[in-house]
Scaffold this motif. Structure first.
Motif, PDB file in Angstrom:
ATOM      1  N   ILE A 179       0.836  -1.198   0.000  1.00  0.00           N
ATOM      2  CA  ILE A 179       0.000   0.000   0.000  1.00  0.00           C
ATOM      3  C   ILE A 179       0.874   1.253   0.000  1.00  0.00           C
ATOM      4  N   THR A 180       1.911   1.245   0.840  1.00  0.00           N
ATOM      5  CA  THR A 180       2.747   2.433   0.947  1.00  0.00           C
ATOM      6  C   THR A 180       3.452   2.757  -0.369  1.00  0.00           C
ATOM      7  N   PHE A 181       4.013   1.723  -1.013  1.00  0.00           N
ATOM      8  CA  PHE A 181       4.818   2.012  -2.199  1.00  0.00           C
ATOM      9  C   PHE A 181       4.013   2.096  -3.477  1.00  0.00           C
ATOM     10  N   PHE A 182       2.820   1.524  -3.525  1.00  0.00           N
ATOM     11  CA  PHE A 182       2.003   1.670  -4.735  1.00  0.00           C
ATOM     12  C   PHE A 182       1.216   2.976  -4.711  1.00  0.00           C
ATOM     13  N   TYR A 183       0.646   3.299  -3.554  1.00  0.00           N
ATOM     14  CA  TYR A 183      -0.245   4.462  -3.483  1.00  0.00           C
ATOM     15  C   TYR A 183       0.447   5.737  -3.938  1.00  0.00           C
ATOM     16  N   ILE A 184       1.729   5.849  -3.581  1.00  0.00           N
ATOM     17  CA  ILE A 184       2.425   7.108  -3.805  1.00  0.00           C
ATOM     18  C   ILE A 184       2.473   7.474  -5.302  1.00  0.00           C
ATOM     19  N   TRP A 185       2.249   6.498  -6.183  1.00  0.00           N
ATOM     20  CA  TRP A 185       2.365   6.740  -7.625  1.00  0.00           C
ATOM     21  C   TRP A 185       1.029   6.898  -8.345  1.00  0.00           C
ATOM     22  N   VAL A 186      -0.088   6.777  -7.650  1.00  0.00           N
ATOM     23  CA  VAL A 186      -1.352   6.651  -8.390  1.00  0.00           C
ATOM     24  C   VAL A 186      -2.026   7.983  -8.697  1.00  0.00           C
ATOM     25  N   GLY A 187      -1.529   9.089  -8.107  1.00  0.00           N
ATOM     26  CA  GLY A 187      -2.243  10.370  -8.220  1.00  0.00           C
ATOM     27  C   GLY A 187      -2.563  10.808  -9.635  1.00  0.00           C
ATOM     28  N   SER A 188      -1.701  10.442 -10.587  1.00  0.00           N
ATOM     29  CA  SER A 188      -1.913  10.942 -11.948  1.00  0.00           C
ATOM     30  C   SER A 188      -3.171  10.368 -12.598  1.00  0.00           C
ATOM     31  N   HIS A 189      -3.803   9.360 -11.993  1.00  0.00           N
ATOM     32  CA  HIS A 189      -5.049   8.877 -12.602  1.00  0.00           C
ATOM     33  C   HIS A 189      -6.171   9.911 -12.506  1.00  0.00           C
ATOM     34  N   HIS A 190      -5.950  10.975 -11.735  1.00  0.00           N
ATOM     35  CA  HIS A 190      -6.931  12.064 -11.705  1.00  0.00           C
ATOM     36  C   HIS A 190      -6.798  12.965 -12.927  1.00  0.00           C
ATOM     37  N   LEU A 191      -5.763  12.753 -13.709  1.00  0.00           N
ATOM     38  CA  LEU A 191      -5.472  13.687 -14.813  1.00  0.00           C
ATOM     39  C   LEU A 191      -5.430  12.973 -16.157  1.00  0.00           C
ATOM     40  N   HIS A 192      -6.263  11.930 -16.310  1.00  0.00           N
ATOM     41  CA  HIS A 192      -6.384  11.271 -17.613  1.00  0.00           C
ATOM     42  C   HIS A 192      -6.921  12.264 -18.640  1.00  0.00           C
ATOM     43  N   TYR A 193      -6.466  12.115 -19.878  1.00  0.00           N
ATOM     44  CA  TYR A 193      -6.923  12.975 -20.993  1.00  0.00           C
ATOM     45  C   TYR A 193      -6.636  14.449 -20.714  1.00  0.00           C
ATOM     46  N   THR A 194      -5.520  14.744 -20.059  1.00  0.00           N
ATOM     47  CA  THR A 194      -5.151  16.151 -19.861  1.00  0.00           C
ATOM     48  C   THR A 194      -3.787  16.376 -20.501  1.00  0.00           C
ATOM     49  N   ALA A 195      -3.194  17.553 -20.236  1.00  0.00           N
ATOM     50  CA  ALA A 195      -1.878  17.875 -20.791  1.00  0.00           C
ATOM     51  C   ALA A 195      -0.764  17.078 -20.119  1.00  0.00           C
ATOM     52  N   LEU A 196      -1.086  16.332 -19.075  1.00  0.00           N
ATOM     53  CA  LEU A 196      -0.071  15.518 -18.404  1.00  0.00           C
ATOM     54  C   LEU A 196       0.467  14.469 -19.381  1.00  0.00           C
ATOM     55  N   PRO A 197       1.820  14.268 -19.429  1.00  0.00           N
ATOM     56  CA  PRO A 197       2.359  13.296 -20.386  1.00  0.00           C
ATOM     57  C   PRO A 197       1.687  11.932 -20.256  1.00  0.00           C
ATOM     58  N   HIS A 198       1.517  11.303 -21.406  1.00  0.00           N
ATOM     59  CA  HIS A 198       0.783  10.045 -21.469  1.00  0.00           C
ATOM     60  C   HIS A 198       1.408   8.988 -20.559  1.00  0.00           C
ATOM     61  N   TRP A 199       2.747   8.934 -20.524  1.00  0.00           N
ATOM     62  CA  TRP A 199       3.387   7.885 -19.732  1.00  0.00           C
ATOM     63  C   TRP A 199       3.129   8.067 -18.243  1.00  0.00           C
ATOM     64  N   VAL A 200       2.950   9.339 -17.801  1.00  0.00           N
ATOM     65  CA  VAL A 200       2.654   9.563 -16.386  1.00  0.00           C
ATOM     66  C   VAL A 200       1.224   9.104 -16.085  1.00  0.00           C
ATOM     67  N   GLN A 201       0.315   9.339 -17.043  1.00  0.00           N
ATOM     68  CA  GLN A 201      -1.050   8.824 -16.884  1.00  0.00           C
ATOM     69  C   GLN A 201      -1.031   7.294 -16.793  1.00  0.00           C
ATOM     70  N   ASN A 202      -0.241   6.678 -17.693  1.00  0.00           N
ATOM     71  CA  ASN A 202      -0.145   5.209 -17.681  1.00  0.00           C
ATOM     72  C   ASN A 202       0.409   4.699 -16.356  1.00  0.00           C
ATOM     73  N   LEU A 203       1.411   5.422 -15.855  1.00  0.00           N
ATOM     74  CA  LEU A 203       2.020   5.031 -14.579  1.00  0.00           C
ATOM     75  C   LEU A 203       0.968   5.017 -13.474  1.00  0.00           C
ATOM     76  N   GLY A 204       0.183   6.098 -13.403  1.00  0.00           N
ATOM     77  CA  GLY A 204      -0.857   6.192 -12.372  1.00  0.00           C
ATOM     78  C   GLY A 204      -1.892   5.095 -12.531  1.00  0.00           C
ATOM     79  N   MET A 205      -2.268   4.838 -13.784  1.00  0.00           N
ATOM     80  CA  MET A 205      -3.282   3.815 -14.054  1.00  0.00           C
ATOM     81  C   MET A 205      -2.762   2.433 -13.638  1.00  0.00           C
ATOM     82  N   THR A 206      -1.510   2.113 -14.024  1.00  0.00           N
ATOM     83  CA  THR A 206      -0.947   0.793 -13.731  1.00  0.00           C
ATOM     84  C   THR A 206      -0.827   0.564 -12.228  1.00  0.00           C
ATOM     85  N   PHE A 207      -0.300   1.578 -11.535  1.00  0.00           N
ATOM     86  CA  PHE A 207      -0.144   1.416 -10.091  1.00  0.00           C
ATOM     87  C   PHE A 207      -1.497   1.326  -9.393  1.00  0.00           C
ATOM     88  N   SER A 208      -2.508   2.023  -9.938  1.00  0.00           N
ATOM     89  CA  SER A 208      -3.842   1.949  -9.341  1.00  0.00           C
ATOM     90  C   SER A 208      -4.379   0.530  -9.428  1.00  0.00           C
TER      91      SER A 208
END
Lengths: 547, 56
Positions: free
Chosen positions: A311-340
């Motif tokens: 929980i500690t090490f996965f959660y820290i990476w998931v925040g970018s799933h709040h920014l799908h389809y935005t100007a955030l780089p695609h790979w960061v969105q993928n990172l958030g999605m995968t860790f989620s």
């Protein structure tokens, strides 16, 4: 409160409070008619009232008994009381803003009572006021019992508790007069944020020092969760709130983060507020109060360690799933999605660990509403974490994002998991703290349980329906390729669900009020019926003594 | 110090993966090490003891 302190400790309290009054005077003088000046006055009054309490007992007799021979429970009692006060306030504001969405006239045409100002008073009231005080109080209880050591300080627990509540007060009063950083769950302005850093560092030091005093060789896993909560929230809070005030005399500040970095930092903070404020600390409660109430050790201690680090090490990476389809780089969105999605594994490991602990004690779950609170909380924890992983998948998010489905998801977690585990823990803790055999009324615990469960289910189902209808209407096109429904059409479709949601919230609020009464009567010393073991009181007819 | 976007991506995709795997292995070893079994069993049972006083 003050009676437990030696005279030199009372002097330290008085000096600290006098310094706080001076800070309040400085804020009022620098701020003048700015909201900062108003907050200066609030700091003066708050510190002044506490100073009065200290000074009025200043020359009372000093404690004679050996304080190291007992646990320090006074701050925990006050923390529970403050937590329940904030619960009623925060939930009332929630019912109010929910009703405003159904009946907009309930804003009464005033600036302070508009939806935009009231809504953060609800979120801050329930997350920080109710949840935060409950976390501080239970962490003080758990760390002492599992370490077999008294809290490492006489004054610092009070400083943490009252300092934290001053932060909540500054935050909530600020929203009503229009002070906001416009950051979700971090709306309070720079001076309140700086104050919270001081309080939080004191909390961290107190917790670590108490652990260092422990007589138990191994640090029980609940403490790991509380410590992750304290440590990570400090980091998140500092990074997200880095800002430059307009001037020393101004409440307004500007964040140092720009553009998409600001969005990423905000949601890195925002989702980890869910993770480390609303999950980690409450899992600490789960891992202590559930086994204690059930009278059974946790099903698998090893699994609790694995899920802690997961929980500690996965959660820290998931925040970018709040920014799908935005100007955030695609790979960061993928990172958030995968860790989620990966996060589901340790989350379900925790939920499963809790439920398997109850395996063999189902008769207790049936008979004891307190244990049932914790059982249902573990079920909702499993449900909400599954839903969270699911909603984080980008194509699913394209339907759910910006709709009421998100609100439903948040409340499945906040009502079903966070609030229910808190009430279960409080009902376990309160009789132990006030040395009573059981709560004043087992029937009222039962009433609270059903009000809370009915309220949660009505709320969550209303928002699921509303959110999915809303999402589908937004993406329905005519043959000509234009939108079939106008925005107002979607509002009309959501109207019945908004009424249902406000009703569900009202039931939940009523449950919290019932809990306040029950806790009050337990604390006041109503002669509870002696009960052996963990079961609920067999009779609750015992009347309270007239006072 | 100016870290380019490409450097950050490269770091995340290489080092980020390996440190998480290494960490996971370390946690599994800690959790399943036979020497820790007695300590964990004691920890989960001790919280159920009802004496409500600090140990001296």
């Amino acid at each position: 409160m003050v009676a437990q302190l030696t005279s030199s400790e009372r002097q330290y309290c008085a000096i600290t409070l006098i310094l706080m009054v001076i800070v309040g005077v400085a804020m009022a003088a620098l701020g003048k008619s700015d909201p900062l000046g108003v907050h200066g006055v609030i700091v003066i009054v708050y510190s002044g009232v506490l100073l009065y309490l200290v000074l009025s007992a200043f020359y009372g007799p000093e404690p004679q008994e050996d304080r190291q021979a007992s646990y320090y429970d006074d701050p925990i009692k006050v923390g529970i009381a403050l937590s329940m006060v904030w619960a009623v306030f925060g939930m009332f504001m929630g019912v109010w803003v929910a009703s405003q969405l159904a009946w907009p006239n309930l804003a009464f045409d005033a600036a302070w009572s508009t939806f935009g100002r009231l809504r953060p008073t609800h979120t801050t009231g329930v997350i920080f006021g109710f949840g935060g005080n409950a976390l501080i109080a239970t962490s003080f209880h758990v760390v002492q019992r599992t370490s077999r050591a008294r809290l490492a300080g006489q004054i610092s627990p009070w400083f943490v508790l009252f300092g934290f509540n001053l932060f909540c007060l500054l935050a909530v009063s600020g929203y009503l007069i229009g002070v906001t950083q416009s950051k979700e769950y971090a709306e309070a302005e720079w001076y309140a944020d700086l104050w919270l850093v001081i309080v939080w560092v004191a909390y961290f030091i107190l917790y670590i020092r108490t652990l260092a005093r422990r007589k138990e060789p191994h640090i029980y896993v609940a403490n790991w969760y509380y410590l992750a909560f304290i440590l990570v929230v400090a980091v998140l809070h500092i990074v997200n709130n880095l800002a430059i005030p307009v001037s020393w005399g101004h409440a307004k500040s500007y964040t140092i983060w720009a553009g998409v970095q600001d969005a990423m930092v905000q949601w890195w903070y925002g989702h980890n507020a869910v993770a480390f404020f609303l999950t980690s600390g409450f899992l600490g409660m789960l891992y202590y109060y559930l086994p204690v109430r059930a009278g059974r050790p946790i099903f698998s201690y090893r699994l609790s360690i694995l899920s802690f680090w997961g929980i500690t090490f996965f959660y820290i990476w998931v925040g970018s799933h709040h920014l799908h389809y935005t100007a955030l780089p695609h790979w960061v969105q993928n990172l958030g999605m995968t860790f989620s999605v990966m996060l589901l594994v340790p989350s379900w490991a925790s939920a499963g660990n809790a439920l398997l602990t109850l395996n063999g004690a189902w008769h207790k779950v049936r008979d004891d509403a307190t244990l049932r609170f914790m059982f249902v909380a573990a079920v909702f924890y499993g449900l909400a974490t599954f839903e969270g992983s699911f909603l984080a998948i980008r194509p699913v998010n394209s339907l759910s994002h910006y709709t009421d489905w998100t609100i439903g998801h948040v409340h499945a977690g906040a009502l079903g998991w966070v609030a229910l585990i808190t009430f279960g823990s409080i009902y376990t803790l309160v009789p132990a703290l006030w040395k009573r055999p059981a709560m004043y009324s087992a029937t009222l615990v039962e009433v609270h349980f059903w009000l809370a469960l009915a309220g949660t289910l009505i709320y969550v189902f209303a928002m699921w329906n509303s959110g999915i209808i809303q999402g589908l209407m937004w993406r329905t096109y005519t043959e000509d390729g234009t939108l079939t429904y106008s925005f107002v059409d979607t509002l009309v479709a959501m109207y019945p669900y908004y009424i249902a949601r406000a009703f569900g919230g009202l039931l939940f609020l009523l449950g919290a009020i019932v809990a306040c009464y029950n806790i009050w009567m337990t604390a006041r010393g109503a002669p509870a019926v002696a009960v052996v073991g963990d079961g609920p009181a067999q009779s609750d007819a015992a009347p309270a003594p007239a006072e | 110090m100016d870290v380019s976007h490409d450097t950050l991506v490269a770091l995340a995709k290489s080092w980020g993966l390996f440190y998480l795997i290494a960490f996971a292995v370390a946690v599994v070893i800690y959790a399943y090490r036979p020497a820790n079994r007695a300590r964990f069993n004691a920890a989960k049972k001790d919280i159920l003891e009802q004496d409500d006083r600090p140990w001296r």
